[in-house]
Scaffold this motif. Structure first.
Motif, PDB file in Angstrom:
ATOM      1  N   UNK A   3      40.870  41.765  48.810  1.00 13.73           N
ATOM      2  CA  UNK A   3      40.335  41.313  47.556  1.00 13.73           C
ATOM      3  C   UNK A   3      41.522  41.174  46.374  1.00 13.73           C
ATOM      4  N   UNK A   4      42.415  42.150  46.724  1.00 15.24           N
ATOM      5  CA  UNK A   4      43.517  42.238  45.492  1.00 15.24           C
ATOM      6  C   UNK A   4      44.424  40.967  45.770  1.00 15.24           C
ATOM      7  N   UNK A   5      44.647  40.434  47.024  1.00 17.87           N
ATOM      8  CA  UNK A   5      45.560  39.485  47.358  1.00 17.87           C
ATOM      9  C   UNK A   5      45.042  38.093  46.662  1.00 17.87           C
ATOM     10  N   UNK A   6      43.792  37.867  46.824  1.00 12.71           N
ATOM     11  CA  UNK A   6      43.067  36.448  46.552  1.00 12.71           C
ATOM     12  C   UNK A   6      42.730  36.655  44.966  1.00 12.71           C
ATOM     13  N   UNK A   7      42.359  37.659  44.602  1.00 20.63           N
ATOM     14  CA  UNK A   7      42.294  37.630  43.104  1.00 20.63           C
ATOM     15  C   UNK A   7      43.449  37.834  42.455  1.00 20.63           C
ATOM     16  N   UNK A   8      44.567  38.137  42.979  1.00 23.64           N
ATOM     17  CA  UNK A   8      45.919  38.006  42.006  1.00 23.64           C
ATOM     18  C   UNK A   8      46.111  36.494  42.051  1.00 23.64           C
ATOM     19  N   UNK A   9      45.586  35.767  43.233  1.00 21.95           N
ATOM     20  CA  UNK A   9      45.966  34.103  43.035  1.00 21.95           C
ATOM     21  C   UNK A   9      44.876  33.616  42.132  1.00 21.95           C
ATOM     22  N   UNK A  10      43.918  34.280  41.911  1.00 24.20           N
ATOM     23  CA  UNK A  10      42.936  33.523  40.758  1.00 24.20           C
ATOM     24  C   UNK A  10      43.354  33.980  39.567  1.00 24.20           C
ATOM     25  N   UNK A  11      43.938  35.275  39.401  1.00 22.42           N
ATOM     26  CA  UNK A  11      44.645  35.609  37.869  1.00 22.42           C
ATOM     27  C   UNK A  11      45.566  34.622  37.706  1.00 22.42           C
ATOM     28  N   UNK A  12      46.629  34.531  38.574  1.00 19.09           N
ATOM     29  CA  UNK A  12      47.738  33.730  38.367  1.00 19.09           C
ATOM     30  C   UNK A  12      47.165  32.457  37.803  1.00 19.09           C
ATOM     31  N   UNK A  13      46.424  31.709  38.401  1.00 21.34           N
ATOM     32  CA  UNK A  13      45.942  30.410  38.125  1.00 21.34           C
ATOM     33  C   UNK A  13      45.405  30.556  36.541  1.00 21.34           C
ATOM     34  N   UNK A  14      44.591  31.540  36.436  1.00 22.47           N
ATOM     35  CA  UNK A  14      43.762  31.401  35.163  1.00 22.47           C
ATOM     36  C   UNK A  14      44.624  31.827  33.760  1.00 22.47           C
ATOM     37  N   UNK A  15      45.880  32.464  34.092  1.00 23.58           N
ATOM     38  CA  UNK A  15      46.771  32.877  33.263  1.00 23.58           C
ATOM     39  C   UNK A  15      47.713  31.744  33.128  1.00 23.58           C
ATOM     40  N   UNK A  16      47.931  31.021  34.056  1.00 25.72           N
ATOM     41  CA  UNK A  16      48.662  29.758  33.996  1.00 25.72           C
ATOM     42  C   UNK A  16      48.024  28.599  33.127  1.00 25.72           C
ATOM     43  N   UNK A  17      46.621  28.805  33.167  1.00 29.38           N
ATOM     44  CA  UNK A  17      45.801  27.684  32.398  1.00 29.38           C
ATOM     45  C   UNK A  17      45.804  28.258  30.890  1.00 29.38           C
ATOM     46  N   UNK A  18      45.947  29.611  30.743  1.00 28.17           N
ATOM     47  CA  UNK A  18      45.761  30.050  29.535  1.00 28.17           C
ATOM     48  C   UNK A  18      46.977  29.714  28.721  1.00 28.17           C
ATOM     49  N   UNK A  19      48.324  29.871  29.301  1.00 26.30           N
ATOM     50  CA  UNK A  19      49.581  29.681  29.059  1.00 26.30           C
ATOM     51  C   UNK A  19      49.655  28.041  28.579  1.00 26.30           C
ATOM     52  N   UNK A  20      49.023  27.088  29.481  1.00 25.58           N
ATOM     53  CA  UNK A  20      49.186  25.803  29.353  1.00 25.58           C
ATOM     54  C   UNK A  20      48.419  25.095  28.104  1.00 25.58           C
ATOM     55  N   UNK A  21      47.365  25.932  27.748  1.00 24.43           N
ATOM     56  CA  UNK A  21      46.383  25.493  26.434  1.00 24.43           C
ATOM     57  C   UNK A  21      47.104  26.015  25.215  1.00 24.43           C
ATOM     58  N   UNK A  22      47.880  27.258  25.264  1.00 22.56           N
ATOM     59  CA  UNK A  22      48.600  27.863  24.355  1.00 22.56           C
ATOM     60  C   UNK A  22      49.695  26.806  23.972  1.00 22.56           C
ATOM     61  N   UNK A  23      50.446  26.253  24.860  1.00 19.27           N
ATOM     62  CA  UNK A  23      51.483  25.308  24.651  1.00 19.27           C
ATOM     63  C   UNK A  23      50.966  24.017  24.102  1.00 19.27           C
ATOM     64  N   UNK A  24      49.732  23.538  24.338  1.00 16.56           N
ATOM     65  CA  UNK A  24      49.187  22.579  23.571  1.00 16.56           C
ATOM     66  C   UNK A  24      48.672  22.787  22.309  1.00 16.56           C
ATOM     67  N   UNK A  25      48.802  23.949  21.833  1.00 16.21           N
ATOM     68  CA  UNK A  25      48.205  24.166  20.552  1.00 16.21           C
ATOM     69  C   UNK A  25      49.211  25.142  19.876  1.00 16.21           C
ATOM     70  N   UNK A  26      50.117  24.254  18.929  1.00 16.40           N
ATOM     71  CA  UNK A  26      51.175  25.099  18.351  1.00 16.40           C
ATOM     72  C   UNK A  26      50.569  26.264  17.408  1.00 16.40           C
ATOM     73  N   UNK A  27      49.626  25.406  16.687  1.00 12.94           N
ATOM     74  CA  UNK A  27      48.912  26.430  15.628  1.00 12.94           C
ATOM     75  C   UNK A  27      48.459  27.807  16.036  1.00 12.94           C
ATOM     76  N   UNK A  28      47.783  27.496  17.204  1.00 13.03           N
ATOM     77  CA  UNK A  28      47.291  28.944  17.838  1.00 13.03           C
ATOM     78  C   UNK A  28      48.456  29.908  18.124  1.00 13.03           C
ATOM     79  N   UNK A  29      49.302  29.291  18.635  1.00 13.29           N
ATOM     80  CA  UNK A  29      50.574  30.231  18.869  1.00 13.29           C
ATOM     81  C   UNK A  29      51.337  30.868  17.807  1.00 13.29           C
TER      82      UNK A  29
END
Length: 226
Positions: free
Chosen positions: A168-194
């Motif tokens: 569970x730890x290993x596969x959930x870690x992969x899901x967390x990495x994907x979610x965080x990467x999406x969060x960072x990607x969205x943040x880079x697309x919105x300078x005012x939010x940053x």
């Protein structure tokens, strides 16, 4: 002397510069930065432990394990300390409340035809996507901590439990990495939010466009997001 107002009735900071609206307090920004730092340490050390080429490049596996374990254990500490802030507690309440406008926001995002028909997506201080991300990452962090403790302290559970915890730890870690990467990607697309997370305030026009219900609430209109 009162500041001049623009055509929408919002005060401005000068002749042409739009007003900025306070969005996050210093305590909230510090909690976000500390949590992001600890989560980044967890992800980077995990990558070095699980990817052979990074493990060979970095070395010092024992140190990486220690940093990974303690950054995971300390992950909820900034949030717990931040609960002393009234503003943070209020924002946590907002993140845990869903209304009809959140459902409309999701429909506009998930249905391209509806998005083209309705350019405006109703949102309070946090949109439905941010609320879902916050809830998911909080739940995932708790599960990661629980499974990590079973892997760290091997005497706490039988072997079969530790094997399941590792899976569970290993596969959930992969899901967390994907979610965080999406969060960072969205943040880079919105300078005012940053900028809002960095400085604590956002442009008034951006706020009216992205979080109109929150702006109404700030103006004293109680029909806005709680």
């Amino acid at each position: 002397m009162p500041r001049p107002a623009d055509r929408t009735g919002e005060p401005t900071t000068g002749d042409t510069a739009p007003a900025r609206i306070p969005r996050f307090t210093r305590a909230e920004r510090r909690v976000h930065r500390a949590t992001a730092t600890l989560l980044t340490l967890c992800i980077l050390t995990a990558a070095c432990l699980y990817l052979p080429f990074l493990a060979e490049l970095v070395g010092r596996r024992a140190l990486l394990v220690t940093v990974h374990e303690w950054s995971g254990i300390l992950l909820p500490v900034p949030l717990l300390l931040g609960l002393a802030s009234r503003a943070l507690r209020a924002d946590l309440t907002r993140l845990n409340r869903y209304g009809p406008h959140d459902r409309r926001w999701l429909h506009c995002v998930l249905r391209p035809a509806l998005r083209r028909r309705h350019a405006a997506r109703p949102s309070g201080k946090f949109n439905a996507g941010q609320k879902l991300y916050a809830a998911w990452i909080a739940g995932a962090a708790l599960v990661m901590m629980a499974t990590g403790l079973l892997m760290w302290f091997t005497h706490l559970a039988p072997v079969i439990w530790r094997t399941g915890a590792t899976f569970v730890h290993d596969w959930l870690a992969l899901a967390v990495i994907i979610a965080v990467a999406g969060h960072v990607w969205m943040a880079f697309g919105d300078p005012e939010a940053r900028r809002g997370m960095r400085t604590g305030s956002v442009d008034a026009q951006w706020a009216r466009r992205e979080h109109p219900l929150w702006v109404h609430k700030e103006r004293g209109d109680h029909r806005g997001d709680p």
